[in-house]
Design a protein around this motif. Structure first.
Motif, mmCIF file in Angstrom:
data_model
loop_
_atom_site.group_PDB
_atom_site.id
_atom_site.type_symbol
_atom_site.label_atom_id
_atom_site.label_comp_id
_atom_site.label_asym_id
_atom_site.label_seq_id
_atom_site.Cartn_x
_atom_site.Cartn_y
_atom_site.Cartn_z
ATOM 1 N N SER A 83 0.834 -1.192 0.000
ATOM 2 C CA SER A 83 0.000 0.000 0.000
ATOM 3 C C SER A 83 0.878 1.254 0.000
ATOM 4 N N TYR A 84 0.311 2.344 0.495
ATOM 5 C CA TYR A 84 1.037 3.606 0.623
ATOM 6 C C TYR A 84 0.290 4.459 1.643
ATOM 7 N N LYS A 85 0.932 5.531 2.101
ATOM 8 C CA LYS A 85 0.225 6.478 2.952
ATOM 9 C C LYS A 85 0.631 7.890 2.560
ATOM 10 N N CYS A 86 -0.272 8.806 2.762
ATOM 11 C CA CYS A 86 -0.020 10.209 2.471
ATOM 12 C C CYS A 86 0.276 10.912 3.791
ATOM 13 N N VAL A 87 1.411 11.587 3.845
ATOM 14 C CA VAL A 87 1.807 12.298 5.060
ATOM 15 C C VAL A 87 2.096 13.751 4.710
ATOM 16 N N CYS A 88 1.943 14.608 5.694
ATOM 17 C CA CYS A 88 2.231 16.019 5.467
ATOM 18 C C CYS A 88 3.733 16.209 5.268
ATOM 19 N N SER A 89 4.077 17.094 4.348
ATOM 20 C CA SER A 89 5.484 17.407 4.074
ATOM 21 C C SER A 89 6.136 17.987 5.315
ATOM 22 N N GLU A 90 7.473 18.005 5.318
ATOM 23 C CA GLU A 90 8.217 18.558 6.446
ATOM 24 C C GLU A 90 7.828 20.020 6.641
ATOM 25 N N GLY A 91 7.585 20.398 7.895
ATOM 26 C CA GLY A 91 7.178 21.766 8.202
ATOM 27 C C GLY A 91 5.670 21.962 8.171
ATOM 28 N N PHE A 92 4.944 20.880 7.930
ATOM 29 C CA PHE A 92 3.479 20.931 7.897
ATOM 30 C C PHE A 92 2.925 19.860 8.826
ATOM 31 N N GLU A 93 1.725 20.075 9.335
ATOM 32 C CA GLU A 93 1.072 19.068 10.170
ATOM 33 C C GLU A 93 -0.390 18.934 9.771
ATOM 34 N N ASP A 94 -0.949 17.769 10.063
ATOM 35 C CA ASP A 94 -2.329 17.465 9.705
ATOM 36 C C ASP A 94 -3.296 18.134 10.668
#
Length: 102
Positions: A83-94
């Motif tokens: 599978s895969y997962k989407c994560v916030c880029s560095e310097g960003f948060e969900d």
């Protein structure tokens, strides 16, 4: 020795290992849907997120597909096994499903 495996005593996601005077059921590889033995080359069918390549079920890297799978702004794709997962880029948060600057 009687081959108990001939009677297919194991569950669908397992394979049978005949031993001297007995048998044991072993789990199929995570890349398989049903199998005839140990490893990704013994799959009956490849599981979702895997593709048959060189007679083995190998992981699909969804992050390298031509069509982007992580479409939100400031999001990075991380490939995982099957599978895969989407994560916030560095310097960003969900924050409620949106990646906002920290």
């Amino acid at each position: 020795d009687l081959d108990e495996c001939a009677a297919s005593p194991c569950k669908e996601h397992q394979y049978c290992l005949n031993t001297d005077g007995s048998f044991s059921c072993k789990a199929c590889d995570a890349s398989c849907i049903g199998c005839t033995g140990e490893g990704s080359e013994k799959c009956k069918t490849c599981a979702s997120g895997y593709v048959k390549e060189d007679e083995k079920c190998t992981d699909i890297d969804e992050c390298n597909l031509p069509e982007k799978v992580c479409t939100e702004e400031n999001q990075d794709c991380v490939n995982t096994s099957g599978s895969y997962k989407c994560v916030c880029s560095e310097g960003f948060e969900d924050k409620d499903g949106t990646c906002v600057q920290t």
